[in-house]
Design an enzyme around this catalytic site. Structure first.
Site, mmCIF file in Angstrom:
data_model
loop_
_atom_site.group_PDB
_atom_site.id
_atom_site.type_symbol
_atom_site.label_atom_id
_atom_site.label_comp_id
_atom_site.label_asym_id
_atom_site.label_seq_id
_atom_site.Cartn_x
_atom_site.Cartn_y
_atom_site.Cartn_z
ATOM 1 N N ASP A 1 0.823 -1.225 0.000
ATOM 2 C CA ASP A 1 0.000 0.000 0.000
ATOM 3 C C ASP A 1 0.856 1.275 0.000
ATOM 4 O OD1 ASP A 1 -2.779 -0.774 0.000
ATOM 5 O OD2 ASP A 1 -2.462 -1.622 1.993
ATOM 6 N N GLU B 1 -0.154 9.714 1.135
ATOM 7 C CA GLU B 1 -0.888 10.709 1.930
ATOM 8 C C GLU B 1 -1.039 10.281 3.390
ATOM 9 O OE1 GLU B 1 -5.299 10.923 1.421
ATOM 10 O OE2 GLU B 1 -4.953 13.058 1.473
ATOM 11 N N ASP B 2 -1.176 8.970 3.596
ATOM 12 C CA ASP B 2 -1.468 8.483 4.949
ATOM 13 C C ASP B 2 -0.296 8.598 5.919
ATOM 14 O OD1 ASP B 2 -4.129 7.824 4.437
ATOM 15 O OD2 ASP B 2 -3.493 6.031 3.360
ATOM 16 N N ARG C 1 0.804 -1.521 7.428
ATOM 17 C CA ARG C 1 1.356 -0.312 6.804
ATOM 18 C C ARG C 1 2.389 0.388 7.692
ATOM 19 N NH1 ARG C 1 -2.603 3.408 3.591
ATOM 20 N NH2 ARG C 1 -0.510 4.025 2.914
ATOM 21 N N ARG D 1 -9.006 3.916 11.341
ATOM 22 C CA ARG D 1 -7.556 4.070 11.247
ATOM 23 C C ARG D 1 -7.002 5.149 12.185
ATOM 24 N NH1 ARG D 1 -5.668 1.965 6.221
ATOM 25 N NH2 ARG D 1 -6.981 0.146 5.812
ATOM 26 N N HIS E 1 -11.703 6.468 5.221
ATOM 27 C CA HIS E 1 -11.161 7.710 5.794
ATOM 28 C C HIS E 1 -12.156 8.865 5.621
ATOM 29 C CE1 HIS E 1 -6.958 5.986 4.719
ATOM 30 N NE2 HIS E 1 -6.997 6.060 6.030
ATOM 31 N N CYS F 1 -4.902 10.374 -2.017
ATOM 32 C CA CYS F 1 -4.063 9.362 -1.336
ATOM 33 C C CYS F 1 -2.683 9.218 -1.939
ATOM 34 C CB CYS F 1 -4.721 7.991 -1.417
ATOM 35 S SG CYS F 1 -6.475 8.004 -1.160
HETATM 36 C C1 CIR Z 1 -5.444 1.050 2.747
HETATM 37 O O1 CIR Z 1 -6.447 0.383 3.008
HETATM 38 O O2 CIR Z 1 -4.738 1.545 3.619
HETATM 39 C C2 CIR Z 1 -5.082 1.256 1.291
HETATM 40 N N1 CIR Z 1 -5.413 0.108 0.536
HETATM 41 C C3 CIR Z 1 -5.799 2.469 0.739
HETATM 42 C C4 CIR Z 1 -5.388 3.747 1.392
HETATM 43 C C5 CIR Z 1 -6.029 4.934 0.768
HETATM 44 N N2 CIR Z 1 -5.533 6.123 1.353
HETATM 45 C C6 CIR Z 1 -6.215 7.218 1.523
HETATM 46 O O3 CIR Z 1 -7.419 7.226 1.314
HETATM 47 N N3 CIR Z 1 -5.605 8.264 2.025
#
Ligand code: CIR
Length: 251
Positions: A60, A65-66, A85, A130, A160, A245
């Protein structure tokens, strides 16, 4: 205005990431092509890009962004809510520390950048599966030391906060139906239920990047005078990811 962006290419094992969507497995080659088009669009918006190679330990990892919340003078390195992650943020920390002083969200708090939405000088922090209250309070404290206000909002549905809502400048927010009424004082552009995915759009330097395949929202935004860049996002959508993201943006 944003000047820089950090992005990471999706890897060969992109399909091994977390997803709740039932859209099938993404094609890693197609994902790479869509990512290249995304990078091109950011450059067209005037950004200088730092493009990181995929790290196969983190399927991932392209959803950068996360991993951080960046203001003009500080980068807050997150502690991702998904255990698989954890570690992505440390890779990003190394890169961001070339641009900003960094501080970390400390355990046991968790926070994903996808839950953070900036509306002018105010930050909305989504409490989701999260991002927990501890992570959110830590971020609120750091932001307030740097002159920003913030407030917490409950994310009832979806991954999110920004899965269902985006601030697109000029006082406008794009909102999918379950996220109605969450952000006071903004003009809500309410999306049709079947176009909900398009709520995650990216407003950058006067341009609006939207996912292709959502004609209703596109024509509404065009009628409001937005300069629109449409991008194919099919492979990222299969992994619950959207336009915001895929990048970290900062001045
Ligand atoms: C996740 O589930 O963490 C990733 N497959 C997708 C993350 C998407 N990120 C975001 O919306 N900021």
């Amino acid at each position: 205005m944003h000047k820089h962006s950090i992005v990471r290419k999706p890897g060969k094992n992109f399909a091994g990431g977390i997803t709740t969507s039932e859209l099938g497995k993404p094609d890693p080659v197609k994902a790479l092509e869509q990512h290249a088009a995304y990078c091109y669009a950011l450059r067209m918006c005037g950004l200088e890009l730092t493009v990181l190679e995929a790290d196969e330990r983190y399927p991932d990892g392209c959803f950068v962004e996360d991993t951080a919340v960046i203001t003009n003078d500080i980068a807050v390195i997150t502690r991702p809510g998904a255990v698989s992650r954890r570690g992505e943020e440390l890779l990003i920390e190394k890169v961001i520390s070339g641009f900003r002083k960094t501080v970390r969200i400390e355990p046991p708090g968790t926070l994903d950048g996808g839950d953070i939405m900036k509306v002018e000088d105010h930050f909305y922090i989504g409490l989701s599966g999260r991002t927990d209250r501890d992570g959110a309070s830590q971020l609120a404290g750091i932001l307030s030391e740097h002159g920003f206000t913030s407030s917490m909002v409950e994310v009832g549905e979806g991954l999110h906060l920004k899965s269902g809502i985006s601030y697109i400048g000029r006082g406008n927010i794009l909102v999918s139906p379950p996220f109605r009424g969450m952000i006071p004082g903004c003009n809500e552009i309410l999306l049709a239920e079947y176009e909900s995915y398009s709520a995650n759009s990216l407003y950058v330097n006067g341009n609006l990047l939207i996912a292709s395949g959502f004609p209703l929202m596109k024509s509404r935004l065009e009628s409001l005078g937005y300069s629109i860049i449409e991008l194919e996002m099919s492979e990222f959508r299969k992994m619950d990811g959207g336009l915001t993201c895929l990048s970290l943006l900062f001045r």
